[in-house]
Structures are given as structure tokens and as C-alpha cells.
Design an enzyme around this catalytic site. Structure first.
Site, PDB file in Angstrom:
ATOM      1  N   HIS A   1       0.849  -1.184   0.000  1.00 34.44           N
ATOM      2  CA  HIS A   1       0.000   0.000   0.000  1.00 34.44           C
ATOM      3  C   HIS A   1       0.890   1.241   0.000  1.00 34.44           C
ATOM      4  CE1 HIS A   1      -3.665  -2.342   1.697  1.00 34.44           C
ATOM      5  NE2 HIS A   1      -3.716  -2.254   0.386  1.00 34.44           N
TER       6      HIS A   1
ATOM      7  N   LYS B   1       5.202   1.542   0.742  1.00 35.42           N
ATOM      8  CA  LYS B   1       6.081   1.343  -0.411  1.00 35.42           C
ATOM      9  C   LYS B   1       7.553   1.576  -0.058  1.00 35.42           C
ATOM     10  CE  LYS B   1       2.641   2.168  -4.010  1.00 35.42           C
ATOM     11  NZ  LYS B   1       2.063   0.867  -3.855  1.00 35.42           N
TER      12      LYS B   1
ATOM     13  N   THR C   1       2.368  -5.429  -8.199  1.00 27.04           N
ATOM     14  CA  THR C   1       1.373  -4.503  -8.717  1.00 27.04           C
ATOM     15  C   THR C   1       2.123  -3.293  -9.275  1.00 27.04           C
ATOM     16  OG1 THR C   1       1.095  -3.735  -6.438  1.00 27.04           O
ATOM     17  CG2 THR C   1      -0.555  -5.263  -7.279  1.00 27.04           C
ATOM     18  N   GLY C   2       1.448  -2.520 -10.104  1.00 25.45           N
ATOM     19  CA  GLY C   2       2.066  -1.488 -10.928  1.00 25.45           C
ATOM     20  C   GLY C   2       3.042  -0.540 -10.282  1.00 25.45           C
ATOM     21  N   THR C   3       2.576   0.287  -9.353  1.00 21.64           N
ATOM     22  CA  THR C   3       3.434   1.304  -8.766  1.00 21.64           C
ATOM     23  C   THR C   3       4.534   0.673  -7.925  1.00 21.64           C
ATOM     24  OG1 THR C   3       1.502   2.754  -8.683  1.00 21.64           O
ATOM     25  CG2 THR C   3       3.431   3.452  -7.442  1.00 21.64           C
ATOM     26  N   THR C   4       4.193  -0.331  -7.138  1.00 16.93           N
ATOM     27  CA  THR C   4       5.199  -1.010  -6.317  1.00 16.93           C
ATOM     28  C   THR C   4       6.271  -1.621  -7.213  1.00 16.93           C
ATOM     29  OG1 THR C   4       3.551  -1.496  -4.611  1.00 16.93           O
ATOM     30  CG2 THR C   4       5.575  -2.807  -4.582  1.00 16.93           C
TER      31      THR C   4
ATOM     32  N   SER D   1      -1.980  -1.422 -11.255  1.00 13.13           N
ATOM     33  CA  SER D   1      -1.948  -1.032  -9.850  1.00 13.13           C
ATOM     34  C   SER D   1      -3.088  -1.750  -9.126  1.00 13.13           C
ATOM     35  CB  SER D   1      -2.066   0.478  -9.700  1.00 13.13           C
ATOM     36  OG  SER D   1      -3.363   0.900 -10.036  1.00 13.13           O
ATOM     37  N   GLY D   2      -2.952  -1.872  -7.817  1.00  9.78           N
ATOM     38  CA  GLY D   2      -3.947  -2.602  -7.031  1.00  9.78           C
ATOM     39  C   GLY D   2      -5.378  -2.151  -7.266  1.00  9.78           C
TER      40      GLY D   2
ATOM     41  N   ASP E   1      -4.352  -6.468  -7.865  1.00 11.39           N
ATOM     42  CA  ASP E   1      -4.552  -7.485  -6.824  1.00 11.39           C
ATOM     43  C   ASP E   1      -5.294  -8.685  -7.398  1.00 11.39           C
ATOM     44  OD1 ASP E   1      -3.397  -5.718  -5.002  1.00 11.39           O
ATOM     45  OD2 ASP E   1      -5.327  -4.966  -4.280  1.00 11.39           O
TER      46      ASP E   1
ATOM     47  N   ASP F   1      -1.409  -1.495   4.771  1.00  7.03           N
ATOM     48  CA  ASP F   1      -1.540  -0.383   5.706  1.00  7.03           C
ATOM     49  C   ASP F   1      -2.865  -0.570   6.444  1.00  7.03           C
ATOM     50  OD1 ASP F   1      -1.727   1.938   7.118  1.00  7.03           O
ATOM     51  OD2 ASP F   1      -1.440   3.273   5.400  1.00  7.03           O
TER      52      ASP F   1
ATOM     53  N   HIS G   1     -10.167  -0.463  -2.615  1.00  4.44           N
ATOM     54  CA  HIS G   1     -10.255  -1.801  -3.213  1.00  4.44           C
ATOM     55  C   HIS G   1     -10.135  -2.888  -2.144  1.00  4.44           C
ATOM     56  CE1 HIS G   1      -6.023  -0.845  -2.912  1.00  4.44           C
ATOM     57  NE2 HIS G   1      -5.708  -2.091  -3.152  1.00  4.44           N
TER      58      HIS G   1
ATOM     59  N   ASP H   1     -10.928  -6.507  -2.916  1.00  8.37           N
ATOM     60  CA  ASP H   1      -9.895  -7.204  -3.682  1.00  8.37           C
ATOM     61  C   ASP H   1      -8.784  -7.695  -2.764  1.00  8.37           C
ATOM     62  OD1 ASP H   1     -11.351  -6.493  -5.935  1.00  8.37           O
ATOM     63  OD2 ASP H   1     -10.072  -4.773  -6.402  1.00  8.37           O
TER      64      ASP H   1
ATOM     65  N   ARG I   1      -7.795 -14.363   1.074  1.00  8.36           N
ATOM     66  CA  ARG I   1      -8.573 -15.607   1.119  1.00  8.36           C
ATOM     67  C   ARG I   1      -8.010 -16.643   0.152  1.00  8.36           C
ATOM     68  NH1 ARG I   1     -12.370 -18.072  -1.606  1.00  8.36           N
ATOM     69  NH2 ARG I   1     -12.766 -16.395  -3.070  1.00  8.36           N
TER      70      ARG I   1
END
Length: 140
Positions: A8, A12, A34-37, A54-55, A60, A80, A87, A90, A96
Site C-alpha cells: 500500500h 512502499k 502490482t504497478g506502482t510497487t 496497480s492494485g 490485486d 496499511d 479496493h 480485492d 482468502r
């Protein structure tokens, strides 16, 4: 092994520190994010990372799809817990799925470090053992 890295926004920087500290372990494995990470990991560590969206835009869920196809071996998701996430369903679904498919999942830095150290020591090889057992006929 195939490892997903998700963080999150307020986590990051911590993810970058974790990946930098354990670069010598993670560089031996196939990384997904995920995108930004993923972009930050690539920019700040030069490690190759397959990036998803991105999430909030479905990243996700893309990682969840890999889990459901048994195409992922570990997830490090620095969440976080103090910030509302648009989201969140997600995120819950990803957690899960990790439980359903018995994928090791870390949601905080302490557990992430234990998983990476265990990976380095060979403790994550159980996934290979399970796959071998799944492909062998049972003898009576």
C-alpha cells in the site's frame, strides 16, 4: 520460486528497504508486483519484475488469478491497516485465495522477513514436495 510483492502507498518505502536488504535472496527468484510497487522496485533496485496493473485498477485480482492457477509460490503484501482502501474487497479476496491455495503470505514486515529468510534457508521447498506428491499415484 514465483513471488508477488505488493505494498500500500504508505508501505512502499518499507517494501523498497526490504527488497534492497534481501536483494541477494530475491534476485534468484521470479518477481511479480502490482504497478506502482513494481515500478519503484525496478527503479530503485534494478531487479527484474513483472508488473501488473496497480492494485485499485485490478492488479490485486491479477495476482489472485495467478494464485488460483497455482502459478505463484509466495506473496509479500505490506498492508496499511490504518488507512481505508477503496479496493478492500480485492485485498480480502487475495488473502482468502492465499489461504485456500496454501500460499505463504506476509502482510507485515516481520512476517515478510521470516518468509524471505526461510526461502533463503530452503524452508519453502515444501511447495515442490507437494507438487511431486500430487503427481505420483498412491500405492496401496
Amino acid at each position: 520460486m514465483k513471488i508477488a510483492l505488493i505494498a500500500h502507498d504508505r508501505k512502499k518505502d518499507l517494501m523498497i528497504k526490504l527488497v534492497s536488504a534481501y536483494r541477494h535472496v530475491l534476485e534468484k527468484h521470479e518477481l511479480f508486483a502490482t504497478g506502482t510497487t513494481g515500478g519503484r522496485i525496478i527503479d530503485e533496485t534494478d531487479l527484474p519484475v513483472h508488473r501488473f496493473k496497480s492494485g485499485p485498477l485490478g492488479g490485486d485480482q491479477q495476482i489472485g488469478a495467478m494464485i488460483s492457477e497455482d502459478a505463484l509460490d509466495m506473496v509479500i503484501f505490506l498492508r496499511d491497516p490504518l488507512a481505508a482502501q477503496p479496493h478492500e474487497p480485492d485485498v480480502t479476496a487475495l488473502i482468502r485465495l492465499s489461504d485456500v491455495y496454501e500460499i505463504p503470505l506476509a502482510t507485515n514486515i516481520g512476517t515478510a522477513e521470516m518468509l524471505i529468510r526461510g526461502l533463503d534457508a530452503g524452508y519453502a521447498d515444501f511447495r515442490e514436495v507437494v507438487h511431486e506428491l500430487d503427481n505420483k499415484p498412491l500405492s496401496l
